[in-house]
Design a protein around this motif. Structure first.
Motif, PDB file in Angstrom:
ATOM      1  N   VAL A 173       0.825  -1.212   0.000  1.00 34.75           N
ATOM      2  CA  VAL A 173       0.000   0.000   0.000  1.00 34.75           C
ATOM      3  C   VAL A 173       0.859   1.263   0.000  1.00 34.75           C
ATOM      4  O   VAL A 173       0.712   2.127  -0.871  1.00 34.75           O
ATOM      5  N   VAL A 174       1.775   1.382   0.970  1.00 37.22           N
ATOM      6  CA  VAL A 174       2.543   2.626   1.111  1.00 37.22           C
ATOM      7  C   VAL A 174       3.585   2.790   0.004  1.00 37.22           C
ATOM      8  O   VAL A 174       3.657   3.828  -0.654  1.00 37.22           O
ATOM      9  N   SER A 175       4.409   1.754  -0.232  1.00 37.72           N
ATOM     10  CA  SER A 175       5.495   1.892  -1.207  1.00 37.72           C
ATOM     11  C   SER A 175       5.025   1.745  -2.654  1.00 37.72           C
ATOM     12  O   SER A 175       5.406   2.535  -3.522  1.00 37.72           O
ATOM     13  N   LEU A 176       4.214   0.711  -2.915  1.00 39.19           N
ATOM     14  CA  LEU A 176       3.797   0.456  -4.292  1.00 39.19           C
ATOM     15  C   LEU A 176       2.558   1.249  -4.700  1.00 39.19           C
ATOM     16  O   LEU A 176       2.246   1.358  -5.887  1.00 39.19           O
ATOM     17  N   GLY A 177       1.821   1.772  -3.723  1.00 40.83           N
ATOM     18  CA  GLY A 177       0.699   2.638  -4.036  1.00 40.83           C
ATOM     19  C   GLY A 177      -0.615   1.945  -4.342  1.00 40.83           C
ATOM     20  O   GLY A 177      -1.543   2.579  -4.850  1.00 40.83           O
ATOM     21  N   PHE A 178      -0.721   0.653  -4.038  1.00 41.91           N
ATOM     22  CA  PHE A 178      -2.001  -0.035  -4.223  1.00 41.91           C
ATOM     23  C   PHE A 178      -2.965   0.373  -3.115  1.00 41.91           C
ATOM     24  O   PHE A 178      -2.544   0.727  -2.007  1.00 41.91           O
ATOM     25  N   SER A 179      -4.260   0.316  -3.405  1.00 42.27           N
ATOM     26  CA  SER A 179      -5.254   0.582  -2.365  1.00 42.27           C
ATOM     27  C   SER A 179      -5.380  -0.646  -1.474  1.00 42.27           C
ATOM     28  O   SER A 179      -4.946  -1.741  -1.849  1.00 42.27           O
ATOM     29  N   TRP A 180      -5.966  -0.478  -0.291  1.00 47.64           N
ATOM     30  CA  TRP A 180      -6.118  -1.637   0.589  1.00 47.64           C
ATOM     31  C   TRP A 180      -7.057  -2.669  -0.017  1.00 47.64           C
ATOM     32  O   TRP A 180      -6.900  -3.873   0.213  1.00 47.64           O
ATOM     33  N   GLN A 181      -8.022  -2.215  -0.822  1.00 46.41           N
ATOM     34  CA  GLN A 181      -8.924  -3.157  -1.498  1.00 46.41           C
ATOM     35  C   GLN A 181      -8.151  -4.011  -2.501  1.00 46.41           C
ATOM     36  O   GLN A 181      -8.380  -5.225  -2.619  1.00 46.41           O
ATOM     37  N   GLN A 182      -7.215  -3.384  -3.221  1.00 51.18           N
ATOM     38  CA  GLN A 182      -6.395  -4.130  -4.180  1.00 51.18           C
ATOM     39  C   GLN A 182      -5.443  -5.082  -3.459  1.00 51.18           C
ATOM     40  O   GLN A 182      -5.218  -6.214  -3.919  1.00 51.18           O
ATOM     41  N   ILE A 188      -7.235  -6.756  -9.851  1.00 55.25           N
ATOM     42  CA  ILE A 188      -5.989  -6.007  -9.919  1.00 55.25           C
ATOM     43  C   ILE A 188      -4.895  -6.777 -10.658  1.00 55.25           C
ATOM     44  O   ILE A 188      -4.060  -6.187 -11.343  1.00 55.25           O
ATOM     45  N   ILE A 189      -4.896  -8.115 -10.574  1.00 57.78           N
ATOM     46  CA  ILE A 189      -3.839  -8.893 -11.242  1.00 57.78           C
ATOM     47  C   ILE A 189      -3.978  -8.838 -12.758  1.00 57.78           C
ATOM     48  O   ILE A 189      -3.028  -9.160 -13.481  1.00 57.78           O
ATOM     49  N   PHE A 190      -5.135  -8.441 -13.252  1.00 57.16           N
ATOM     50  CA  PHE A 190      -5.347  -8.341 -14.701  1.00 57.16           C
ATOM     51  C   PHE A 190      -5.092  -6.932 -15.236  1.00 57.16           C
ATOM     52  O   PHE A 190      -4.989  -6.739 -16.447  1.00 57.16           O
ATOM     53  N   THR A 191      -4.983  -5.973 -14.335  1.00 56.86           N
ATOM     54  CA  THR A 191      -4.848  -4.580 -14.771  1.00 56.86           C
ATOM     55  C   THR A 191      -3.501  -3.951 -14.438  1.00 56.86           C
ATOM     56  O   THR A 191      -3.145  -2.931 -15.009  1.00 56.86           O
ATOM     57  N   ASP A 192      -2.752  -4.550 -13.506  1.00 55.98           N
ATOM     58  CA  ASP A 192      -1.458  -3.974 -13.107  1.00 55.98           C
ATOM     59  C   ASP A 192      -0.429  -5.095 -12.958  1.00 55.98           C
ATOM     60  O   ASP A 192      -0.473  -5.864 -11.986  1.00 55.98           O
ATOM     61  N   PRO A 193       0.499  -5.227 -13.916  1.00 62.30           N
ATOM     62  CA  PRO A 193       1.488  -6.312 -13.859  1.00 62.30           C
ATOM     63  C   PRO A 193       2.351  -6.281 -12.608  1.00 62.30           C
ATOM     64  O   PRO A 193       2.898  -7.314 -12.190  1.00 62.30           O
ATOM     65  N   ARG A 194       2.499  -5.104 -11.973  1.00 57.59           N
ATOM     66  CA  ARG A 194       3.314  -5.025 -10.758  1.00 57.59           C
ATOM     67  C   ARG A 194       2.734  -5.864  -9.631  1.00 57.59           C
ATOM     68  O   ARG A 194       3.431  -6.251  -8.690  1.00 57.59           O
TER      69      ARG A 194
END
Length: 448
Positions: free
Chosen positions: A95-104, A240-246
């Motif tokens: 969440v903090v470093s990579l910037g994903f939301s908690w839902q993701q 999220i795994i289909f929309t963001d390869p990171r």
């Protein structure tokens, strides 16, 4: 369910040389030993934006439900709950470093649990785990411990990181450092063998929370209100795994923390006891299902990866031998719902010392000493190469505030070692794990 519990309490107790009183006492001790997680986990997860009440409810209910199921279905005295290593990775990296939301992030936890379930069904899980050299297993455990320890230093402002790199050391006059030292000392003293107090870490958190007020450190965690309890249920983003390869790198780390740790814990917790030779440990498929499905269930409820807790060793040392221990602990967990207001009173800095202590507990101390001194004991399984890799992986985890880079280094190192020793031949399961982790990490940096 009642008939299953009755079966546990009669046949299993006689078979494993225990009795009802001993099982109940062991279950109480197990609950007390891990009760700190019901304060620490919501406090940490709230840093990601999950409502504190929702994180508290998810932690308690998921832990209780799957611990009871562990007792009934696998007939083993193990408790499951969200692991601090995965919760810390969830918040401070995903969440903090990579910037994903908690839902993701919850979506990534969900898929890691699904992957564990599928590999248990096949069954290919034991083959993959057997392919991991003993030294690499020790190194993974040590790296995870270092990562948890670093989180304790970060939340108390002892260390600062920027863009995944250590940037400095905080002020030693920092009042949070007092909480760090105090929490660590209390945890160590109460875990000291002559005392062996099962609720030591919980007491450390409570005392640090009290001391925090006169130091001017106030909890910024919102109140865990009952109306928040259901606010994270079903809120995960599984797409999220289909929309963001990171996302794949983070997913694999969640997976590895859960996947590689479970069987090792089952074996380690029962080693030297009459549980070591029972069918449920020799083929722990039932326990693996509970462990894996717990992660899936936890993500749906609103919490991070569910793991089998090493604190289960306290119940086993108390003489607990059957699933009744887990059932007793699980019922007591449900009663913890009445303590929701306590979450608001705990500053995140108050758990720093406990995080450092947990990180130290995860270090494979005996194996490290054996490797360092070249012990000739037949039971010693590590050598100097293993020691070097453990140290380097720990250093990478410490300096980069990440587990993915640390684990990739270890998998590459042991794959190369096998290739050299075996003249180009590498265990396909080890090689597959290495390639998967490397590709996932590559995705993360290609699409930043």
């Amino acid at each position: 369910m009642i008939s299953s519990i009755r079966q546990i309490t009669i046949s299993s107790m006689e078979e494993r040389g225990t009795n009802l009183l001993r099982e109940v006492v062991a279950g109480i001790a197990l609950f007390l030993s891990l009760s700190y997680i019901f304060i620490v986990n919501p406090t940490i997860l709230a840093e990601s934006g999950i409502p504190a009440g929702a994180a508290f409810f998810a932690t308690v209910v998921t832990s209780a439900a799957f611990t009871i199921w562990m007792g009934v279905y696998s007939k083993l005295p193990f408790a499951v709950a969200p692991g601090l290593e995965s919760s810390s990775f969830f918040v401070f990296v995903v969440v903090v470093s990579l910037g994903f939301s908690w839902q993701q992030a919850l979506g990534l936890v969900f898929w890691s649990g699904i992957l564990c379930v599928l590999l248990t069904l096949i069954p290919i899980r034991p083959k993959i785990i057997d392919a991991i050299p003993e030294g690499l297993r020790a190194a993974i455990t040590a790296s995870v411990g270092i990562f948890v320890l670093v989180i304790g230093l970060v939340v108390t402002d002892v260390l600062t990181f920027e863009n995944g790199l250590l940037t400095g050391i905080g002020e030693f006059a920092n009042p949070k450092l007092v909480l760090l030292v105090l929490g660590l000392v209390i945890s160590v003293v109460l875990a000291w063998k002559p005392l062996r107090f099962p609720a030591g870490m919980l007491i450390a958190i409570i005392i640090c929370s009290i001391v925090a007020r006169p130091l001017g450190i106030v909890a910024d965690t919102p109140a865990a209100e009952p109306e928040q309890f259901t606010q994270a249920i079903g809120r995960l983003d599984i797409f999220i795994i289909f929309t963001d390869p990171r996302a794949w790198a983070a997913l694999l780390i969640f997976f590895m923390i859960d996947f590689y740790g479970s069987i090792g814990k089952f074996i380690g917790l029962t080693r030297g006891t009459n549980l070591a030779d029972i069918p449920e440990i020799k083929d722990p498929k039932a326990a693996l299902y509970v462990d894996s499905l717990g992660t899936v269930g936890g993500s749906l409820m609103g919490t991070s990866t569910i793991i089998t807790f090493v604190e289960s060793s306290i119940a086993i040392k108390q003489g607990g031998r059957t699933g009744l221990v887990a059932v007793v602990a699980g019922v007591l967990m449900l009663l913890s719902l009445m303590f929701a207001p306590l979450v608001q009173l705990v500053p995140v800095a108050a758990v720093g010392g406990v995080l450092v202590f947990v990180g130290l507990l995860l270090q494979p101390t005996t194996e490290l000493i054996d490797a360092a001194y070249g012990t000739k004991d037949p039971g010693s399984r590590l050598d100097y190469f293993d020691l070097i890799i453990i140290v380097v992986m720990g250093a990478i985890a410490f300096l980069t505030f990440s587990l993915d880079k640390s684990m990739l280094f270890g998998f590459v190192a042991y794959s190369l070692k096998q290739a050299v020793v075996n003249k180009g031949r590498v265990n396909p399961y080890l090689l597959g794990s290495t390639v998967a982790l490397g590709v996932a990490l590559g995705f993360q940096y290609l699409w930043i």
